[in-house]
Design a protein around this motif. Sequence first.
Motif, PDB file in Angstrom:
ATOM      1  N   LYS A 181     -76.832  17.807 -78.177  1.00  0.00           N
ATOM      2  CA  LYS A 181     -75.630  16.969 -78.065  1.00  0.00           C
ATOM      3  C   LYS A 181     -75.057  17.110 -76.662  1.00  0.00           C
ATOM      4  CE  LYS A 181     -71.409  15.231 -78.676  1.00  0.00           C
ATOM      5  NZ  LYS A 181     -70.401  15.226 -77.622  1.00  0.00           N
ATOM      6  N   ASP A 185     -75.549  14.059 -74.184  1.00  0.00           N
ATOM      7  CA  ASP A 185     -74.459  13.108 -74.429  1.00  0.00           C
ATOM      8  C   ASP A 185     -73.344  13.318 -73.401  1.00  0.00           C
ATOM      9  OD1 ASP A 185     -71.760  12.678 -75.494  1.00  0.00           O
ATOM     10  OD2 ASP A 185     -72.611  12.234 -77.443  1.00  0.00           O
ATOM     11  N   THR A 190     -71.753  10.550 -70.726  1.00  0.00           N
ATOM     12  CA  THR A 190     -70.424  10.376 -70.123  1.00  0.00           C
ATOM     13  C   THR A 190     -70.566  10.062 -68.646  1.00  0.00           C
ATOM     14  OG1 THR A 190     -69.644  12.056 -71.664  1.00  0.00           O
ATOM     15  CG2 THR A 190     -68.113  11.394 -69.959  1.00  0.00           C
ATOM     16  N   ALA A 214     -62.008  15.578 -61.893  1.00  0.00           N
ATOM     17  CA  ALA A 214     -61.247  16.751 -62.335  1.00  0.00           C
ATOM     18  C   ALA A 214     -61.958  17.364 -63.526  1.00  0.00           C
ATOM     19  CB  ALA A 214     -59.829  16.351 -62.720  1.00  0.00           C
ATOM     20  N   TYR A 216     -65.408  20.272 -64.010  1.00  0.00           N
ATOM     21  CA  TYR A 216     -66.853  20.230 -63.755  1.00  0.00           C
ATOM     22  C   TYR A 216     -67.592  20.858 -64.934  1.00  0.00           C
ATOM     23  CZ  TYR A 216     -70.964  20.111 -60.671  1.00  0.00           C
ATOM     24  OH  TYR A 216     -72.191  19.826 -60.095  1.00  0.00           O
ATOM     25  N   GLY A 217     -67.162  20.455 -66.143  1.00  0.00           N
ATOM     26  CA  GLY A 217     -67.859  20.897 -67.350  1.00  0.00           C
ATOM     27  C   GLY A 217     -69.072  19.996 -67.570  1.00  0.00           C
ATOM     28  N   TRP A 218     -69.511  19.908 -68.815  1.00  0.00           N
ATOM     29  CA  TRP A 218     -70.706  19.098 -69.107  1.00  0.00           C
ATOM     30  C   TRP A 218     -70.499  17.655 -68.694  1.00  0.00           C
ATOM     31  CZ3 TRP A 218     -75.107  21.293 -69.651  1.00  0.00           C
ATOM     32  CH2 TRP A 218     -75.145  22.618 -70.088  1.00  0.00           C
ATOM     33  N   CYS A 219     -69.339  17.091 -69.017  1.00  0.00           N
ATOM     34  CA  CYS A 219     -69.074  15.684 -68.658  1.00  0.00           C
ATOM     35  C   CYS A 219     -68.892  15.542 -67.153  1.00  0.00           C
ATOM     36  CB  CYS A 219     -67.809  15.185 -69.350  1.00  0.00           C
ATOM     37  SG  CYS A 219     -67.919  15.144 -71.132  1.00  0.00           S
ATOM     38  N   GLU A 238     -61.293  22.160 -60.117  1.00  0.00           N
ATOM     39  CA  GLU A 238     -61.599  23.056 -61.254  1.00  0.00           C
ATOM     40  C   GLU A 238     -60.544  24.151 -61.377  1.00  0.00           C
ATOM     41  OE1 GLU A 238     -63.046  24.406 -63.783  1.00  0.00           O
ATOM     42  OE2 GLU A 238     -64.370  22.772 -64.321  1.00  0.00           O
ATOM     43  N   GLY A 272     -60.318  17.867 -70.871  1.00  0.00           N
ATOM     44  CA  GLY A 272     -59.825  18.240 -72.201  1.00  0.00           C
ATOM     45  C   GLY A 272     -58.461  18.926 -72.097  1.00  0.00           C
ATOM     46  N   ASP A 273     -57.845  18.877 -70.924  1.00  0.00           N
ATOM     47  CA  ASP A 273     -56.582  19.592 -70.672  1.00  0.00           C
ATOM     48  C   ASP A 273     -55.433  18.572 -70.545  1.00  0.00           C
ATOM     49  OD1 ASP A 273     -54.840  21.620 -70.086  1.00  0.00           O
ATOM     50  OD2 ASP A 273     -55.833  22.257 -68.231  1.00  0.00           O
ATOM     51  N   SER A 294     -61.627  10.295 -68.721  1.00  0.00           N
ATOM     52  CA  SER A 294     -62.742  10.187 -69.667  1.00  0.00           C
ATOM     53  C   SER A 294     -62.745  11.370 -70.637  1.00  0.00           C
ATOM     54  CB  SER A 294     -64.080  10.057 -68.933  1.00  0.00           C
ATOM     55  OG  SER A 294     -64.958   9.255 -69.686  1.00  0.00           O
ATOM     56  N   LEU A 339     -60.047   7.247 -72.933  1.00  0.00           N
ATOM     57  CA  LEU A 339     -61.455   7.362 -72.530  1.00  0.00           C
ATOM     58  C   LEU A 339     -61.950   6.049 -71.914  1.00  0.00           C
ATOM     59  CD1 LEU A 339     -62.221   8.409 -76.085  1.00  0.00           C
ATOM     60  CD2 LEU A 339     -62.967   9.924 -74.301  1.00  0.00           C
ATOM     61  N   LEU A 342     -65.129   4.119 -73.071  1.00  0.00           N
ATOM     62  CA  LEU A 342     -65.070   3.371 -74.331  1.00  0.00           C
ATOM     63  C   LEU A 342     -64.048   2.242 -74.262  1.00  0.00           C
ATOM     64  CD1 LEU A 342     -65.614   6.539 -76.246  1.00  0.00           C
ATOM     65  CD2 LEU A 342     -66.705   4.450 -77.046  1.00  0.00           C
TER      66      LEU A 342
HETATM   67  N1  LIG Z   1     -65.762  10.117 -72.583  1.00  0.00           N
HETATM   68  C1  LIG Z   1     -66.570  10.531 -73.536  1.00  0.00           C
HETATM   69  O1  LIG Z   1     -67.267   9.754 -74.166  1.00  0.00           O
HETATM   70  C2  LIG Z   1     -66.658  11.992 -73.857  1.00  0.00           C
HETATM   71  C3  LIG Z   1     -67.874  12.537 -74.312  1.00  0.00           C
HETATM   72  C4  LIG Z   1     -67.946  13.914 -74.558  1.00  0.00           C
HETATM   73  C5  LIG Z   1     -66.815  14.702 -74.378  1.00  0.00           C
HETATM   74  N2  LIG Z   1     -65.633  14.116 -73.983  1.00  0.00           N
HETATM   75  C6  LIG Z   1     -64.404  14.881 -73.764  1.00  0.00           C
HETATM   76  O2  LIG Z   1     -64.351  15.210 -72.365  1.00  0.00           O
HETATM   77  C7  LIG Z   1     -63.622  16.434 -72.189  1.00  0.00           C
HETATM   78  C8  LIG Z   1     -64.484  17.418 -71.415  1.00  0.00           C
HETATM   79  O3  LIG Z   1     -65.629  17.754 -72.187  1.00  0.00           O
HETATM   80  P1  LIG Z   1     -66.749  18.754 -71.619  1.00  0.00           P
HETATM   81  O4  LIG Z   1     -67.808  18.817 -72.661  1.00  0.00           O
HETATM   82  O5  LIG Z   1     -67.118  18.419 -70.225  1.00  0.00           O
HETATM   83  O6  LIG Z   1     -65.895  20.125 -71.649  1.00  0.00           O
HETATM   84  P2  LIG Z   1     -66.173  21.471 -70.836  1.00  0.00           P
HETATM   85  O7  LIG Z   1     -65.393  22.511 -71.528  1.00  0.00           O
HETATM   86  O8  LIG Z   1     -67.651  21.657 -70.622  1.00  0.00           O
HETATM   87  O9  LIG Z   1     -65.527  21.169 -69.376  1.00  0.00           O
HETATM   88  C9  LIG Z   1     -64.173  21.025 -69.110  1.00  0.00           C
HETATM   89  C10 LIG Z   1     -63.941  21.614 -67.702  1.00  0.00           C
HETATM   90  O10 LIG Z   1     -62.625  21.277 -67.274  1.00  0.00           O
HETATM   91  C11 LIG Z   1     -62.089  22.395 -66.583  1.00  0.00           C
HETATM   92  N3  LIG Z   1     -60.619  22.303 -66.557  1.00  0.00           N
HETATM   93  C12 LIG Z   1     -59.722  22.602 -67.533  1.00  0.00           C
HETATM   94  N4  LIG Z   1     -58.469  22.371 -67.101  1.00  0.00           N
HETATM   95  C13 LIG Z   1     -58.582  21.912 -65.817  1.00  0.00           C
HETATM   96  C14 LIG Z   1     -57.641  21.488 -64.842  1.00  0.00           C
HETATM   97  N5  LIG Z   1     -56.334  21.536 -65.083  1.00  0.00           N
HETATM   98  N6  LIG Z   1     -58.116  21.055 -63.643  1.00  0.00           N
HETATM   99  C15 LIG Z   1     -59.431  21.044 -63.374  1.00  0.00           C
HETATM  100  N7  LIG Z   1     -60.374  21.428 -64.277  1.00  0.00           N
HETATM  101  C16 LIG Z   1     -59.950  21.862 -65.471  1.00  0.00           C
HETATM  102  C17 LIG Z   1     -62.613  23.597 -67.360  1.00  0.00           C
HETATM  103  O11 LIG Z   1     -62.583  24.785 -66.550  1.00  0.00           O
HETATM  104  C18 LIG Z   1     -64.036  23.153 -67.694  1.00  0.00           C
HETATM  105  O12 LIG Z   1     -64.991  23.558 -66.711  1.00  0.00           O
HETATM  106  C19 LIG Z   1     -63.234  16.877 -73.609  1.00  0.00           C
HETATM  107  O13 LIG Z   1     -61.958  16.380 -73.907  1.00  0.00           O
HETATM  108  C20 LIG Z   1     -64.281  16.185 -74.472  1.00  0.00           C
HETATM  109  O14 LIG Z   1     -63.849  16.055 -75.799  1.00  0.00           O
HETATM  110  C21 LIG Z   1     -65.546  12.790 -73.690  1.00  0.00           C
END
Ligand SMILES: NC(=O)c1ccc[n+]([C@@H]2O[C@H](COP(=O)([O-])OP(=O)(O)OC[C@H]3O[C@@H](n4cnc5c(N)ncnc54)[C@H](O)[C@@H]3O)[C@@H](O)[C@H]2O)c1
Length: 420
Positions: A181, A185, A190, A214, A216-219, A238, A272-273, A294, A339, A342
């Motif tokens: 996932k 995904d 994303t 803003a 640098y997680g998976w998305c 970050e 996600g913050d 997003s 988002l 979408l």
């Molecule tokens: N648009 C889409 O279709 C879609 C798809 C999947 C996930 N998401 C959502 O996207 C968001 C991120 O998901 P993810 O899997 O990349 O999460 P993740 O936990 O892998 O990455 C989030 C990153 O944001 C950083 N972060 C937190 N607060 C911050 C701030 N104030 N400034 C800068 N960086 C900050 C964290 O340190 C982390 O590295 C979640 O809300 C998730 O639900 C959206």
Amino acid sequence: MEKFDIKDAKQAEGGRRRIVWAEREMPVLRTIMERFEKERPLKGLRLSACLHVTAETGNLMRTLQAGGADVVLVASNPLSTQDDVAASLVTHDEIPVFAIKGEDNATYYKHINAGLDHKPHMTMDDGADLVSEIHKNRRDLLETIVGGTEETTTGVIRLKAMAADKMLEFPVIAVNDAMTKHFFDNRYGTGQSTIDGVIRATNILLAGKTFVVAGYGWCGRGLADRARGMGANVVVTEVNPMVALEAVMDGFRVMPMAEAVKIGDIFVTVTGDINVLDKHHFENMKDGAIVANSGHFNVEINIPALEKMSKEKRLVRPFVDEYLLSDGRSIHILGEGRLINLASAEGHPASVMDMSFANQALAAEYMAKNADKLGKQVYSVPEEIDREIARIKLDAMGVKIDKLTAEQEKYLNSWEEGTV
Ligand SMILES: NC(=O)c1ccc[n+]([C@@H]2O[C@H](COP(=O)([O-])OP(=O)(O)OC[C@H]3O[C@@H](n4cnc5c(N)ncnc54)[C@H](O)[C@@H]3O)[C@@H](O)[C@H]2O)c1
């Protein structure tokens, strides 16, 4: 109870064409559907799903139905519904759908509750709104619910917080935590679809622009990489030093948002913050800056603060609100801060949703078989399911890989052999 609530049933044929088009790119889910038709592992199970109502979700709903589940679908975001898909599911598959693109907050929650009136045995969430509503306002339903599944990072974080506070009343499988996932995904899906959303909303050229990501997680990784591929100068912000270091070594400029706002042309939050872009950031943004989100909820950009700072707001294109500030600058917010992939585009391409939703279907089957053995916790998708999905996907793509020889297997499991 109303049987469904959609925009216009006459859009059903267009919706069907899109569901069939998406299905071509969803071989793993198709394989599962064929097995489900024979084995009916979800027979007799009422399932309420709260997901983005897209063509890919349409294929998941049909798969769950093929497995014998009695399903209801509601939107997981007021702006993400594809109305033609909703029409097709109601008309062609007799699946009740409660979702209308652009619905207001009251309708959104009315739809969530209509989904819950189905009295589910199982919930399927994208952002944990069903689980949250059940625990807050519909506790009578807890008696019959055996478990749930959760699609996204933000939902999993909410559920883990509930479980830590001993508030979670049934087991939930965190589909997001499966490698098949989030690895694909969140990153590739994303990444591509967020760029698609920004471009569809604005039609701007990315080449030569300063594009601020803003988070640098998976998305964020996927998004930064693709923005760079389009010729943008990408800046990453970050809060996690390890992740920030990775962004630096991946070749991106990393700086605090307070600095990035002075040079950025386009901003996308995926953290996600909350309030990642706030009043003091808007105060220093360049005139004409484009701002989108997003991440799962529309709280990453402090739009109420921007509204207070503005003397006028006007819609300049579909999904583009221009906020005119009293000092004469303007800031553009895309898709009301929801988002963007979408809101103004079509969400993730089917090929990645294939794996995400294969996880959903197999997690639902796993929950149906094992719920009585699980506690009130958040569980990962079993590793065998994850590997099986990767195997079927590679097969469908015609990609073959090597197998360990007996000698290699023995070598990798031994400690005796070292320097020779
Ligand atoms: N648009 C889409 O279709 C879609 C798809 C999947 C996930 N998401 C959502 O996207 C968001 C991120 O998901 P993810 O899997 O990349 O999460 P993740 O936990 O892998 O990455 C989030 C990153 O944001 C950083 N972060 C937190 N607060 C911050 C701030 N104030 N400034 C800068 N960086 C900050 C964290 O340190 C982390 O590295 C979640 O809300 C998730 O639900 C959206």
